[in-house]
Each structure stands twice: as C-alpha cells, then as structure tokens.
Scaffold this motif. Structure first.
Motif, mmCIF file in Angstrom:
data_model
loop_
_atom_site.group_PDB
_atom_site.id
_atom_site.type_symbol
_atom_site.label_atom_id
_atom_site.label_comp_id
_atom_site.label_asym_id
_atom_site.label_seq_id
_atom_site.Cartn_x
_atom_site.Cartn_y
_atom_site.Cartn_z
ATOM 1 N N ARG A 130 0.864 -1.185 0.000
ATOM 2 C CA ARG A 130 0.000 0.000 0.000
ATOM 3 C C ARG A 130 0.898 1.231 0.000
ATOM 4 N NH1 ARG A 130 -2.601 1.208 4.416
ATOM 5 N NH2 ARG A 130 -0.945 0.246 5.663
ATOM 6 N N ASP A 153 3.654 -2.075 5.857
ATOM 7 C CA ASP A 153 4.273 -1.416 4.713
ATOM 8 C C ASP A 153 5.297 -0.386 5.171
ATOM 9 O OD1 ASP A 153 2.685 -2.394 2.294
ATOM 10 O OD2 ASP A 153 1.092 -1.765 3.664
ATOM 11 N N GLY A 179 1.302 3.339 4.262
ATOM 12 C CA GLY A 179 0.147 3.715 3.458
ATOM 13 C C GLY A 179 0.205 5.138 2.936
#
Length: 263
Positions: free
Chosen positions: A64, A177, A181
């Motif tokens: 993401r 991630d 994001g």
C-alpha cells in the motif's frame, strides 16, 4: 581631415556601440539551463504500462502507499537561453536557473548526453539493487530484480529504487508497509554500501512531490537548506544519509515509535 563633433552629437555617436553591445548581451545565448518541477513515478507501481520493480526468486509483497521518485525538467542542452529568460526565471518559484554544466556534461552532444544519462541510470539501478539486497541479507544470485523506468536518466532515483525493493520484499520488517500507506517522495543517489548522495534541484523536486500528493519528502541531509528554500505547505522533510537510517526513519514515522529526524 576630421570635422569636430559637437558634444550632443558625440554622445549620440558613442551611444551607438554601447546600445549594440547591450542588445547583443540581451539576446546572446548564455551558459545556463532553465529547470522546473518534472514528473514523478511510484516505484511500487507501474510507469507507462510496465511494473517499475519486478522480483523473481523470492515472494514479493502486495504493498500500500507510494514511493515516488522525483525529477526536474530542464531546457535541452542545445536550447538558447538568453538574458530575458534568466531574468524571468529568477523571479519565479516554479523555475530555477542552473549552470548548464551542472545539468549536462559540458561539451557533449545531445546524443552523448542522453547516452551518459542512460548509463548513469543503469549504474544507479545496479547499486540500488545491491544496496537493498545487502540490507536484507539476500544473495543477488538467488533473488533477481528488474528495474524499468521509461524516459528518465541519471542516478538520482537510486534511494527510491532501494526502498521500493525493500518494501516489496520485507515491508517494515514486521508485516506492515514501509510507507505506512502514505505517499512518500524523495531523491538521492545510492552506493552499494547504502550511502546516500546529494543530487541537486531539490527545491523543484519538492514542488513536484507535493503536486503529486506526497506528504513526506526524503532529502539528502546535505541539501536540507535547499529543500527548505521553497518548501510547499504540507510537505514534511526527512533528511537521509544511509539506507539503514532511512528505513529506520520510515518505520518510526509509521509506528510512532522512535525519533524521526528533521531538516
């Protein structure tokens, strides 16, 4: 035999060569390039229909957020830049006047410059791959990484390539991630040992980053001053020196644990 000129006529005659010199100076080509914010590209996604980072030999994560490399667009090396162009750009925040030899190798033809930039990009991609795999403790013989970015040359995307490879292979190291994001942009060369180098044009690159949705900009620490000069509202600067410390800063930014350096 010479006739004697009156003072007004003498001044008028003398003014003619001065005016000619001024006109020549105004319209003569100068050794500068005019630059402006260029395109950005998310190295975690596609660019012009092709994945920027392709990995084989190891499972790649779905990610993401975005990691956007940034560029500047400069007048071509054979463009005539005159004094009015320089003056106009001097008073604009979305343009910068730069010595031509700071943008292009001095004395090279357009084709030679394009070839030079392509070679620098290839070397940057190789170094970025080695730095990322070295950081993760992976062997390049086992993991193959392909990097593709159309119509972009030079070495300044190295840091973002390395971070993209790390995010696709390991994320933040704990299942999340590396971007948290967010849309994160940046610039910086990278060596195989993970050392990050300065690039130039960062004040324009921050504008390109904010234009394309970034809220965080990774900047080589030595260029913090330049990045602050025309910093767009809503863009946070994070100075970087090594790949390891950059990953640590992004993890701290994501988790809220640990310190995140600032310019």
């Amino acid at each position: 035999m010479f006739s004697r000129l009156t003072r007004p006529r003498a001044i008028a005659v003398c003014a003619l060569p001065v005016a000619a010199l001024l006109a020549t100076a105004v319209f003569a080509p100068l050794p500068f390039s005019v630059a402006q914010p260029g395109m950005t590209a998310n190295v975690l996604g596609e660019n012009k229909g092709a994945e920027v980072i392709t990995i084989s030999g190891a499972p790649a994560r779905d990610t993401r957020g975005q990691l956007r490399m940034t560029t500047i667009e400069a007048t071509s090396p054979d463009t005539r830049v005159s004094l009015p162009d320089v003056i106009d750009s001097w008073f604009r925040t979305d343009q910068a006047v730069m010595p031509r030899d700071a943008v292009y190798p001095n004395g090279d033809s357009v084709k030679e410059i394009e070839r030079h930039n392509e070679e620098q990009m290839k070397e940057s991609q190789d170094a970025a791959t080695q730095a990322a795999l070295g950081y993760l403790g992976l062997n390049a013989k086992d993991v193959k990484v392909s990097l593709k970015l159309a119509d972009v040359g030079g070495p300044s995307a190295g840091l973002l390539f390395s971070l993209g490879i790390i995010d696709k292979l390991d994320g933040d190291g704990s299942g999340g991630d590396l971007t948290g994001g967010r849309v994160i942009a940046g610039t910086g060369t990278i060596a195989e040992d993970g050392t990050i180098g300065a690039v130039g044009g960062v004040a324009l690159k921050t504008q390109a980053a904010r234009r394309d949705g970034a809220s965080v900009f990774l900047v080589p620490k030595a260029e913090c001053g330049d990045a602050r000069a025309e910093l767009p509202k809503g863009l946070r600067l994070v100075p970087v020196t090594t790949l390891k410390s950059t990953v640590s800063s992004l993890v701290a930014l994501e988790t809220g644990k640990g310190s995140v350096p600032s310019c």
